[in-house]
Write a protein that holds these residues in place. Sequence first.
Motif, PDB file in Angstrom:
ATOM      1  N   PHE A  94       0.822  -1.206   0.000  1.00  0.00           N
ATOM      2  CA  PHE A  94       0.000   0.000   0.000  1.00  0.00           C
ATOM      3  C   PHE A  94       0.857   1.258   0.000  1.00  0.00           C
ATOM      4  O   PHE A  94       0.520   2.235  -0.660  1.00  0.00           O
ATOM      5  CB  PHE A  94      -0.930   0.003   1.214  1.00  0.00           C
ATOM      6  CG  PHE A  94      -1.731   1.264   1.332  1.00  0.00           C
ATOM      7  CD1 PHE A  94      -2.703   1.576   0.396  1.00  0.00           C
ATOM      8  CD2 PHE A  94      -1.481   2.160   2.355  1.00  0.00           C
ATOM      9  CE1 PHE A  94      -3.432   2.744   0.486  1.00  0.00           C
ATOM     10  CE2 PHE A  94      -2.203   3.334   2.450  1.00  0.00           C
ATOM     11  CZ  PHE A  94      -3.180   3.619   1.516  1.00  0.00           C
ATOM     12  N   ASN A  95       1.978   1.251   0.737  1.00  0.00           N
ATOM     13  CA  ASN A  95       2.843   2.428   0.758  1.00  0.00           C
ATOM     14  C   ASN A  95       3.368   2.738  -0.636  1.00  0.00           C
ATOM     15  O   ASN A  95       3.408   3.895  -1.063  1.00  0.00           O
ATOM     16  CB  ASN A  95       4.008   2.201   1.723  1.00  0.00           C
ATOM     17  CG  ASN A  95       3.556   2.210   3.170  1.00  0.00           C
ATOM     18  OD1 ASN A  95       2.507   2.764   3.499  1.00  0.00           O
ATOM     19  ND2 ASN A  95       4.329   1.579   4.037  1.00  0.00           N
ATOM     20  N   THR A  96       3.787   1.721  -1.350  1.00  0.00           N
ATOM     21  CA  THR A  96       4.282   1.923  -2.715  1.00  0.00           C
ATOM     22  C   THR A  96       3.159   2.413  -3.625  1.00  0.00           C
ATOM     23  O   THR A  96       3.347   3.337  -4.432  1.00  0.00           O
ATOM     24  CB  THR A  96       4.860   0.604  -3.270  1.00  0.00           C
ATOM     25  OG1 THR A  96       5.905   0.154  -2.416  1.00  0.00           O
ATOM     26  CG2 THR A  96       5.416   0.811  -4.669  1.00  0.00           C
ATOM     27  N   LEU A  97       1.991   1.793  -3.490  1.00  0.00           N
ATOM     28  CA  LEU A  97       0.845   2.191  -4.308  1.00  0.00           C
ATOM     29  C   LEU A  97       0.388   3.611  -3.981  1.00  0.00           C
ATOM     30  O   LEU A  97       0.035   4.375  -4.882  1.00  0.00           O
ATOM     31  CB  LEU A  97      -0.295   1.199  -4.083  1.00  0.00           C
ATOM     32  CG  LEU A  97      -1.484   1.273  -5.052  1.00  0.00           C
ATOM     33  CD1 LEU A  97      -1.021   0.919  -6.460  1.00  0.00           C
ATOM     34  CD2 LEU A  97      -2.592   0.336  -4.602  1.00  0.00           C
ATOM     35  N   ALA A  98       0.407   3.959  -2.705  1.00  0.00           N
ATOM     36  CA  ALA A  98      -0.010   5.306  -2.304  1.00  0.00           C
ATOM     37  C   ALA A  98       0.917   6.357  -2.899  1.00  0.00           C
ATOM     38  O   ALA A  98       0.464   7.402  -3.373  1.00  0.00           O
ATOM     39  CB  ALA A  98      -0.036   5.410  -0.780  1.00  0.00           C
ATOM     40  N   ARG A  99       2.224   6.085  -2.873  1.00  0.00           N
ATOM     41  CA  ARG A  99       3.172   7.033  -3.478  1.00  0.00           C
ATOM     42  C   ARG A  99       2.930   7.166  -4.976  1.00  0.00           C
ATOM     43  O   ARG A  99       3.024   8.259  -5.542  1.00  0.00           O
ATOM     44  CB  ARG A  99       4.600   6.589  -3.193  1.00  0.00           C
ATOM     45  CG  ARG A  99       5.038   6.772  -1.742  1.00  0.00           C
ATOM     46  CD  ARG A  99       6.553   6.681  -1.621  1.00  0.00           C
ATOM     47  NE  ARG A  99       7.049   5.365  -2.035  1.00  0.00           N
ATOM     48  CZ  ARG A  99       7.194   4.330  -1.212  1.00  0.00           C
ATOM     49  NH1 ARG A  99       6.880   4.464   0.072  1.00  0.00           N
ATOM     50  NH2 ARG A  99       7.650   3.187  -1.655  1.00  0.00           N
ATOM     51  N   TYR A 100       2.619   6.052  -5.616  1.00  0.00           N
ATOM     52  CA  TYR A 100       2.351   6.081  -7.061  1.00  0.00           C
ATOM     53  C   TYR A 100       1.101   6.911  -7.360  1.00  0.00           C
ATOM     54  O   TYR A 100       1.106   7.752  -8.262  1.00  0.00           O
ATOM     55  CB  TYR A 100       2.185   4.655  -7.577  1.00  0.00           C
ATOM     56  CG  TYR A 100       1.700   4.575  -9.005  1.00  0.00           C
ATOM     57  CD1 TYR A 100       2.525   4.938 -10.062  1.00  0.00           C
ATOM     58  CD2 TYR A 100       0.397   4.140  -9.296  1.00  0.00           C
ATOM     59  CE1 TYR A 100       2.085   4.868 -11.374  1.00  0.00           C
ATOM     60  CE2 TYR A 100      -0.056   4.067 -10.599  1.00  0.00           C
ATOM     61  CZ  TYR A 100       0.789   4.438 -11.634  1.00  0.00           C
ATOM     62  OH  TYR A 100       0.344   4.377 -12.934  1.00  0.00           O
ATOM     63  N   PHE A 101       0.023   6.659  -6.611  1.00  0.00           N
ATOM     64  CA  PHE A 101      -1.214   7.420  -6.824  1.00  0.00           C
ATOM     65  C   PHE A 101      -0.997   8.910  -6.537  1.00  0.00           C
ATOM     66  O   PHE A 101      -1.492   9.771  -7.273  1.00  0.00           O
ATOM     67  CB  PHE A 101      -2.326   6.872  -5.934  1.00  0.00           C
ATOM     68  CG  PHE A 101      -2.926   5.588  -6.421  1.00  0.00           C
ATOM     69  CD1 PHE A 101      -2.649   5.115  -7.697  1.00  0.00           C
ATOM     70  CD2 PHE A 101      -3.775   4.846  -5.620  1.00  0.00           C
ATOM     71  CE1 PHE A 101      -3.200   3.931  -8.162  1.00  0.00           C
ATOM     72  CE2 PHE A 101      -4.334   3.659  -6.076  1.00  0.00           C
ATOM     73  CZ  PHE A 101      -4.044   3.197  -7.343  1.00  0.00           C
ATOM     74  N   LEU A 102      -0.284   9.204  -5.455  1.00  0.00           N
ATOM     75  CA  LEU A 102      -0.025  10.604  -5.115  1.00  0.00           C
ATOM     76  C   LEU A 102       0.798  11.282  -6.209  1.00  0.00           C
ATOM     77  O   LEU A 102       0.543  12.440  -6.570  1.00  0.00           O
ATOM     78  CB  LEU A 102       0.692  10.693  -3.775  1.00  0.00           C
ATOM     79  CG  LEU A 102       1.033  12.109  -3.271  1.00  0.00           C
ATOM     80  CD1 LEU A 102      -0.238  12.932  -3.098  1.00  0.00           C
ATOM     81  CD2 LEU A 102       1.792  12.038  -1.945  1.00  0.00           C
ATOM     82  N   LYS A 103       1.789  10.561  -6.740  1.00  0.00           N
ATOM     83  CA  LYS A 103       2.608  11.119  -7.821  1.00  0.00           C
ATOM     84  C   LYS A 103       1.765  11.406  -9.049  1.00  0.00           C
ATOM     85  O   LYS A 103       1.882  12.477  -9.667  1.00  0.00           O
ATOM     86  CB  LYS A 103       3.733  10.139  -8.161  1.00  0.00           C
ATOM     87  CG  LYS A 103       4.644  10.607  -9.281  1.00  0.00           C
ATOM     88  CD  LYS A 103       5.723   9.577  -9.584  1.00  0.00           C
ATOM     89  CE  LYS A 103       6.586  10.017 -10.766  1.00  0.00           C
ATOM     90  NZ  LYS A 103       7.626   8.994 -11.082  1.00  0.00           N
ATOM     91  N   ARG A 104       0.891  10.448  -9.412  1.00  0.00           N
ATOM     92  CA  ARG A 104       0.011  10.665 -10.556  1.00  0.00           C
ATOM     93  C   ARG A 104      -0.896  11.868 -10.328  1.00  0.00           C
ATOM     94  O   ARG A 104      -1.133  12.680 -11.241  1.00  0.00           O
ATOM     95  CB  ARG A 104      -0.847   9.408 -10.794  1.00  0.00           C
ATOM     96  CG  ARG A 104      -0.093   8.215 -11.346  1.00  0.00           C
ATOM     97  CD  ARG A 104       0.214   8.396 -12.839  1.00  0.00           C
ATOM     98  NE  ARG A 104      -1.004   8.527 -13.614  1.00  0.00           N
ATOM     99  CZ  ARG A 104      -1.699   7.501 -14.111  1.00  0.00           C
ATOM    100  NH1 ARG A 104      -1.300   6.262 -13.888  1.00  0.00           N
ATOM    101  NH2 ARG A 104      -2.781   7.711 -14.833  1.00  0.00           N
ATOM    102  N   TYR A 105      -1.422  12.004  -9.131  1.00  0.00           N
ATOM    103  CA  TYR A 105      -2.320  13.114  -8.802  1.00  0.00           C
ATOM    104  C   TYR A 105      -1.588  14.450  -8.927  1.00  0.00           C
ATOM    105  O   TYR A 105      -2.095  15.398  -9.540  1.00  0.00           O
ATOM    106  CB  TYR A 105      -2.859  12.931  -7.382  1.00  0.00           C
ATOM    107  CG  TYR A 105      -3.810  14.022  -6.937  1.00  0.00           C
ATOM    108  CD1 TYR A 105      -5.177  13.924  -7.181  1.00  0.00           C
ATOM    109  CD2 TYR A 105      -3.343  15.160  -6.273  1.00  0.00           C
ATOM    110  CE1 TYR A 105      -6.058  14.910  -6.775  1.00  0.00           C
ATOM    111  CE2 TYR A 105      -4.214  16.156  -5.878  1.00  0.00           C
ATOM    112  CZ  TYR A 105      -5.555  16.030  -6.130  1.00  0.00           C
ATOM    113  OH  TYR A 105      -6.420  17.029  -5.730  1.00  0.00           O
TER     114      TYR A 105
END
Length: 362
Positions: A3-14
């Motif tokens: 989830f931490n990796t995915l959260a960083r990815y989503f935040l970066k995309r946002y």
Amino acid sequence: MIFNTLARYFLKRYLITAIWFVIGVSSIIYLADFSETARRMSGLPGYSVPAALGLTALRLPLILQQTIPFIALFVGMTTLISLNRRYELVVTRAAGISAWQFILPFVLGAVFIGILSVMVLNPIAAWGQNKSLAMEAGLRNEAGGGRQQQIIPWMRQSSGGQDTIIGAKSFEDNGTMLLDVVLIDLDKDGNIVSRKDAKSAKLEDGYWLLNGVSETRAGHVPVRQESMRISTNLRREFVQERMTQTETVAFFDLSHKIEVAKSFGLSSKALETQYHFLLSTPLLLVAMTLIAATVSLKFSRFAQSRSVILGGIVSGFVLYVVTVLVRAFGSGGVVPPTVAVWVPVVVALALGATILLHQEDG
């Protein structure tokens, strides 16, 4: 870890999407405002294309700040729809991550943009608006009489046993320099004694310095003078607070301005409303993000129609309009500033969370 990796990815995309939206919206605003500035000022003697470009650049941060809620709405919708079309949200759900978990990066991104808007963009916008008003006033003064019309509150002073009502068409230096001034002297019974028309009036320590004065009294021929001093007990701070425009006050100066206005017995409702609005901006962007999520999360799975996406846009627009209208009520003292600002934001947050709960958890 996943989830931490995915959260960083989503935040970066946002955030990347938000940067592109800010660049695009800023470009549109700049071109539109430059066209309007050129139309209004092209006839002035001091007008030039570089001056219009500079004036537009100074006003750009203030206009951009007003579009931030819509940018947050469209960024949220665009990012979520993009992730859905690439089936990344489907894979995320299949991994056992709930919608509330993967929406969290978008909420954090909205809060981050809101904080930047308040702490960075707002002070720049206030400074730029002050500079643009001074720059435009200078250009219009060079034209001779074509000054920008501003809403000037009438002031009343009592000095030497005589009351004087002061008004003007425009002002400079935060109200300490009045242009096209009218001073009406009243006796103790409220009857008009004389009227003075002046080209300008500058507030000095203990007096107004008038230039180009024409004094008229009943039954007498008007008397003209190059300059005249009118005693006053008005202080510079009082006049500056009286003339203050909320959009020209930076967030960090608002609390001091509110205290000063209250110390002079002036209404601080507009300043308080602006202060609470800026405080609530991060939560307003979160509300916009939740509205975007309610119409975007199930886009791929249920092939929702464009009308649903349009409904999200309309909902965000309605929230923004309601917020602006209620802010006007707060500035006018119809409702308390805290109620005027915070109630629409809290209601929007609760409504967005309720819809998501119904969609995701039944």
